[in-house]
Design an enzyme around this catalytic site. Structure first.
Site, PDB file in Angstrom:
ATOM      1  N   GLU A  18       0.834  -1.200   0.000  1.00  0.00           N
ATOM      2  CA  GLU A  18       0.000   0.000   0.000  1.00  0.00           C
ATOM      3  C   GLU A  18       0.871   1.252   0.000  1.00  0.00           C
ATOM      4  O   GLU A  18       0.505   2.277  -0.581  1.00  0.00           O
ATOM      5  CB  GLU A  18      -0.945  -0.001   1.203  1.00  0.00           C
ATOM      6  CG  GLU A  18      -2.069   1.022   1.093  1.00  0.00           C
ATOM      7  CD  GLU A  18      -3.152   0.817   2.126  1.00  0.00           C
ATOM      8  OE1 GLU A  18      -4.203   0.230   1.798  1.00  0.00           O
ATOM      9  OE2 GLU A  18      -2.952   1.242   3.285  1.00  0.00           O
ATOM     10  N   HIS A  78       6.509 -27.098   2.917  1.00  0.00           N
ATOM     11  CA  HIS A  78       5.696 -28.161   2.339  1.00  0.00           C
ATOM     12  C   HIS A  78       4.601 -27.588   1.441  1.00  0.00           C
ATOM     13  O   HIS A  78       3.650 -28.303   1.099  1.00  0.00           O
ATOM     14  CB  HIS A  78       5.093 -29.010   3.457  1.00  0.00           C
ATOM     15  CG  HIS A  78       6.132 -29.615   4.350  1.00  0.00           C
ATOM     16  ND1 HIS A  78       6.736 -30.823   4.089  1.00  0.00           N
ATOM     17  CD2 HIS A  78       6.720 -29.144   5.488  1.00  0.00           C
ATOM     18  CE1 HIS A  78       7.628 -31.092   5.026  1.00  0.00           C
ATOM     19  NE2 HIS A  78       7.639 -30.084   5.890  1.00  0.00           N
ATOM     20  N   LYS A 101     -13.919   1.019  -3.853  1.00  0.00           N
ATOM     21  CA  LYS A 101     -14.891   1.312  -2.795  1.00  0.00           C
ATOM     22  C   LYS A 101     -16.041   2.160  -3.338  1.00  0.00           C
ATOM     23  O   LYS A 101     -17.211   1.940  -2.987  1.00  0.00           O
ATOM     24  CB  LYS A 101     -14.202   2.022  -1.627  1.00  0.00           C
ATOM     25  CG  LYS A 101     -13.220   1.140  -0.870  1.00  0.00           C
ATOM     26  CD  LYS A 101     -12.810   1.729   0.465  1.00  0.00           C
ATOM     27  CE  LYS A 101     -12.001   2.984   0.331  1.00  0.00           C
ATOM     28  NZ  LYS A 101     -11.493   3.474   1.636  1.00  0.00           N
TER      29      LYS A 101
END
EC number: 5.3.1.9
Length: 504
Positions: free
Chosen positions: A333, A364, A473
């Site tokens: 950000e 793994h 948004k």
């Protein structure tokens, strides 16, 4: 950055070193394991397996001086308007220490200290009640930092308060949290800088109704009047934050209220002390010995000179499992920008994609790609020298894996069977905390904050705005009526098709 005077020389070093074997670099500089190591307070860093040498580092530091990096740090700490697009200071360092004679920074420190006293008083009040559980509602910088620190430093058992974090607007997150709690013994904290954040308002409404009112609701906001009005919270239970602190840099402020509840107020202050001590190192140490500078320049070297598009963070301490997610926001950000401070397009790539996980689990899952994939991924390996759990053999095994994985990534191994050959040449930095204490974690987070700032100065971008999060948004807000069945003008044909599917 490519327009700096020293870039051609730096590029020549990259051409020379791109294909170099890390064991060859170690052989050419026999003192490299110690010369490329640094100890700052409770933190140890080893950069010996990065793919640069002394000459390349000198060229990097020359560009840092040309970019006036030391002056940039002075401007940051003194409270000058380094956030130029929003015409604000970025005074997160003043939340934890008063390190300059600048009145702006000193006033900010005094203000933050007063609010911290209020945090302590509110905790004392809560300790005198039957409350056992705290639900902290926020998102992004209002959640990731507090969640990380509370998880890392909480006691295995016996804490006065259990703190639960809810961030996602998905109602399942709140449902699962509240299902385990008793509303008569629960308090809530709503954290939002603007108190206009959709996720926090929706989740806050659920929590308010579940608690049966606002009697045990608290808020932290840079808009305290709006916060108090939205949920009828008494002003004495609303704590301020300020526009000179970005959300992703705010855990040191009243945003850390849930941290102090989870780990204790005294340990919260120790967290701040650890960060302030590392701040002093950054402010007062010459560039060549400054660990945050070296870490940030290493990231620039790997991104711009060696072409690495991603960066991995592996935490070999389960208590730090949330650190990669926190760093994703802090780094991406802050540095995910395509224009410079003056609005012109950048002349080089900026942020790499940061990702990672907790060792040894990640060995793994994605380590196959790190060892034998076609992309070279620089990495930070973070561990602890001393561990305070009772399972000493496990800790020895954990640290053996840190040593083994970094060696294998760097050195590789030849084999007559190409499927079993490891190319090596994968750079990494090892960071070791003496122990996972509040001071050490504060110092570690401070280091990463300053490393981000180093990169922003080198690229000429603003690390303290985040306009890229706004468009999505805005569109989501516009689409809400359509999803509720109301008439709405939706221009995008794909969105119209998806709306039809969602509405059945």
């Amino acid at each position: 950055m490519t327009h700096t005077n020293g870039f051609d020389a730096l590029h020549a070093h990259a051409q020379r070193l791109r294909g170099a074997a890390i064991p060859a670099l170690l052989a050419a500089e026999p003192q490299r394991p110690t010369q490329y190591a640094r100890q700052v307070g409770p933190l140890y860093f080893n950069f010996a397996r990065q793919k640069y040498d002394r000459a390349a580092l000198d060229a990097l530091f020359a560009i840092a001086r040309e970019r006036d990096l030391a002056g940039a740090f002075q401007r940051l700490f003194r409270g000058e308007q380094v956030n130029v697009t929003e015409q604000r200071a970025a005074l997160h360092t003043a939340l934890r220490g008063d390190l300059t004679d600048a009145p702006v920074a000193s006033d900010a420190y005094a203000t933050a200290a007063e609010v911290r006293q209020r945090v302590g008083a509110l905790i004392q009040q809560l300790e005198g009640t039957d409350v056992t559980d705290i639900v902290s509602v926020g998102i992004g910088g209002s959640d990731l930092g507090p969640r990380l620190v509370a998880d890392a430093l909480r006691a295995p058992s016996g804490a006065r308060f259990r703190v639960h974090f809810v961030s996602n607007v998905d109602g399942a997150a709140m449902q699962r949290t509240l299902a385990t709690l008793d509303p008569a013994r629960t308090a809530g904290i709503l954290i939002s800088k603007t108190f206009g954040t959709q996720e926090t308002l929706l989740n806050g409404s659920i929590l308010h109704a579940w608690l049966g009112g606002s009697e045990r609701l608290y808020a932290v906001s840079a808009n305290p009047e709006r916060a108090a009005k939205a949920f009828d919270i008494a002003p004495g239970r609303v704590l301020p934050m300020w526009d000179w602190v970005g959300g992703r840099y705010s855990l040191w402020s009243a945003v850390g209220f849930p941290i102090a509840l989870a780990i204790g107020f005294e340990r919260f202050e120790q967290l701040l002390d650890g960060a302030a001590q590392f701040d002093a190192h950054v402010l007062n140490t010459p560039l060549e010995e400054n660990v945050a500078v070296l870490h940030g320049l290493t990231a620039v070297w790997n991104r711009n000179l060696l072409g690495s598009a991603t960066h991995a963070v592996m935490t070999y301490d389960q208590r730090l499992a949330l650190l990669p997610a926190y760093l994703q926001q802090l780094v991406m950000e802050s540095l995910g920008k395509r224009v410079k401070l003056d609005g012109a397009a950048v002349d080089s790539d900026t942020v790499a994609v940061w990702w990672g996980g907790a060792g040894t689990d990640v060995q793994h899952s994605f380590f196959q790609a790190l060892h034998q994939g076609t992309s070279v991924v620089p990495a930070d390996f973070i561990g602890t020298v001393h561990n305070d759990d009772p399972y000493a053999e496990n800790h020895v095994a954990l640290m053996a894996n840190v040593l083994a994985q970094t060696e294998a990534l760097a050195n590789g191994q030849d084999s007559s069977d190409p499927h079993r050959s490891y190319p090596g040449g994968r750079p990494s930095t090892v960071i070791l905390l003496d122990a996972l204490t509040p001071q050490a974690l504060g110092a570690l987070i401070s280091m990463y904050e300053h490393s981000v700032y180093v990169q922003s100065v080198m690229w000429g971008i603003n690390a303290f705005d985040q306009f890229g999060v706004e468009l999505g948004k805005q569109l989501a807000s516009q689409l809400l009526p359509a999803l509720k069945g109301e008439a709405a003008d939706v221009a995008d044909p794909v969105t119209r098709e998806l709306l039809a599917k969602l509405r059945g």
